[in-house]
Write an enzyme that holds these catalytic residues in place. Structure first.
Site, mmCIF file in Angstrom:
data_model
loop_
_atom_site.group_PDB
_atom_site.id
_atom_site.type_symbol
_atom_site.label_atom_id
_atom_site.label_comp_id
_atom_site.label_asym_id
_atom_site.label_seq_id
_atom_site.Cartn_x
_atom_site.Cartn_y
_atom_site.Cartn_z
ATOM 1 N N GLN A 142 0.816 -1.218 0.000
ATOM 2 C CA GLN A 142 0.000 0.000 0.000
ATOM 3 C C GLN A 142 0.853 1.274 0.000
ATOM 4 O O GLN A 142 0.351 2.364 -0.265
ATOM 5 C CB GLN A 142 -0.903 0.012 1.231
ATOM 6 C CG GLN A 142 -1.844 -1.162 1.344
ATOM 7 C CD GLN A 142 -2.984 -1.095 0.346
ATOM 8 O OE1 GLN A 142 -3.281 -0.041 -0.197
ATOM 9 N NE2 GLN A 142 -3.620 -2.231 0.100
ATOM 10 N N HIS A 147 1.330 7.264 -2.880
ATOM 11 C CA HIS A 147 0.948 7.444 -1.479
ATOM 12 C C HIS A 147 1.947 8.339 -0.740
ATOM 13 O O HIS A 147 1.551 9.314 -0.078
ATOM 14 C CB HIS A 147 0.868 6.067 -0.801
ATOM 15 C CG HIS A 147 0.532 6.123 0.648
ATOM 16 N ND1 HIS A 147 -0.760 6.099 1.130
ATOM 17 C CD2 HIS A 147 1.335 6.206 1.754
ATOM 18 C CE1 HIS A 147 -0.741 6.163 2.446
ATOM 19 N NE2 HIS A 147 0.513 6.226 2.858
ATOM 20 N N HIS A 150 2.153 12.049 -2.203
ATOM 21 C CA HIS A 150 1.005 12.868 -1.843
ATOM 22 C C HIS A 150 1.056 13.286 -0.373
ATOM 23 O O HIS A 150 0.855 14.461 -0.040
ATOM 24 C CB HIS A 150 -0.282 12.091 -2.128
ATOM 25 C CG HIS A 150 -1.537 12.868 -1.872
ATOM 26 N ND1 HIS A 150 -1.713 14.164 -2.306
ATOM 27 C CD2 HIS A 150 -2.689 12.537 -1.224
ATOM 28 C CE1 HIS A 150 -2.902 14.601 -1.946
ATOM 29 N NE2 HIS A 150 -3.517 13.638 -1.274
ATOM 30 N N TYR A 187 -14.906 4.976 4.158
ATOM 31 C CA TYR A 187 -14.633 3.682 3.526
ATOM 32 C C TYR A 187 -13.594 2.895 4.327
ATOM 33 O O TYR A 187 -13.786 1.711 4.619
ATOM 34 C CB TYR A 187 -14.149 3.901 2.094
ATOM 35 C CG TYR A 187 -13.724 2.624 1.398
ATOM 36 C CD1 TYR A 187 -14.637 1.876 0.669
ATOM 37 C CD2 TYR A 187 -12.413 2.155 1.489
ATOM 38 C CE1 TYR A 187 -14.264 0.688 0.047
ATOM 39 C CE2 TYR A 187 -12.031 0.972 0.881
ATOM 40 C CZ TYR A 187 -12.959 0.247 0.161
ATOM 41 O OH TYR A 187 -12.577 -0.931 -0.437
ATOM 42 N N GLN A 211 -11.860 10.988 -6.605
ATOM 43 C CA GLN A 211 -10.587 11.668 -6.369
ATOM 44 C C GLN A 211 -10.054 12.283 -7.655
ATOM 45 O O GLN A 211 -9.581 13.425 -7.663
ATOM 46 C CB GLN A 211 -9.578 10.679 -5.776
ATOM 47 C CG GLN A 211 -9.901 10.275 -4.347
ATOM 48 C CD GLN A 211 -9.006 9.145 -3.845
ATOM 49 O OE1 GLN A 211 -8.803 8.155 -4.538
ATOM 50 N NE2 GLN A 211 -8.481 9.286 -2.642
#
Length: 266
Positions: A142, A147, A150, A187, A211
């Site tokens: 992940q 990720h 950002h 979520y 998004q």
């Protein structure tokens, strides 16, 4: 002598950059100079680098309860920021939603907008825990470039906003992002509750589409503000547009790999 002169010039530029800014927020924590922000960013990147190696031979942590509380807390925080952005701009007389310059008056209505900009900036540091929890749970897949990029870059960008332009048209991107985060952390919070709830979470791909739509909408809004030339610094608007375009490209690449690749295999 040349080196001394160059060093002095750099020192002079730094002095000018740090001394000029929004006088209302200058004394607020993490605002006066970029060093606290940069230090936290460096700490974040260091943990991203060494964290997975530290956890490599250790058991993954079970953080289900923590994740439920964390994610629903961020739902509430994001909803609060959406409300404050909307309420503050509506309270300012003749506020132009498409292009509004920054006023540095200590009017309570203007201070309310500056304050929520600052809260939004601080929330970007709280969101570092998204990554830290991935590391502790050994969910290293992940922790993508998207990720990390950002999470790290948003802090510096919003230090700039709070340092110089905490108001005006700055509200738009943050309000949109806060709204998306209400849905996103909802979520994640529901997902953390386990398989009994996860089977109902079929709408993840639509979250990614939202998004992407958010980034595109901010680019359109920013382009309109540049065209209107209302007094808001165009340099920041161009920077914001370029940053949003980079996120569009990265999120489209993520969407292609996550969803369209599976269709091709089938």
């Amino acid at each position: 002598m040349l080196n001394m002169t160059s060093t002095q010039r750099l020192a002079d530029v730094y002095q000018i950059v740090t001394s000029v800014g929004d006088p209302r927020l200058h004394e607020w924590p993490l605002i006066a100079t970029p060093w606290p922000c940069l230090s936290l960013m460096a700490m974040y990147l260091f943990i991203v680098k060494v964290g997975p190696k530290f956890m490599e031979n250790r058991k993954a942590w079970d953080l289900r309860g923590v994740l439920v509380v964390y994610n629903f807390a961020l739902v509430l925080l994001s909803a609060y920021m959406v409300y404050e952005f909307i309420a503050s701009i509506l309270s300012i007389p003749e506020f132009n939603l498409m292009c509004q310059d920054v006023s540095y008056e200590e009017d309570p209505r203007l201070m309310r907008l500056a304050r929520v900009c600052y809260i939004y900036y601080l929330s970007k540091f709280v969101e570092y825990f998204d990554t830290f929890f991935f590391i502790l749970r050994k969910k290293n897949n992940q922790i993508s470039f998207l990720h990390v990029y950002h999470h790290a870059s948003m802090c510096l960008l919003w230090w700039m906003v709070c340092k110089w332009i905490a108001g005006g048209v700055s509200y738009f991107g943050a309000a949109c992002n806060s709204f998306i985060h209400v849905i996103m952390y909802l979520y994640y919070g529901l997902s953390a509750m386990g398989p009994s709830v996860q089977r109902y979470l079929w709408w993840k791909r639509y979250l990614t589409k939202m998004q992407l739509s958010q980034f595109a909408l901010v680019v359109v809004h920013t382009s309109k503000a540049i065209h209107m030339n209302c007094g808001f610094p165009n340099g920041f608007l161009w920077l914001q547009s370029a940053y949003m375009c980079s996120l569009v490209a990265l999120f489209m690449n993520f969407y292609q790999k996550a969803y369209n690749a599976g269709k091709k295999k089938n």
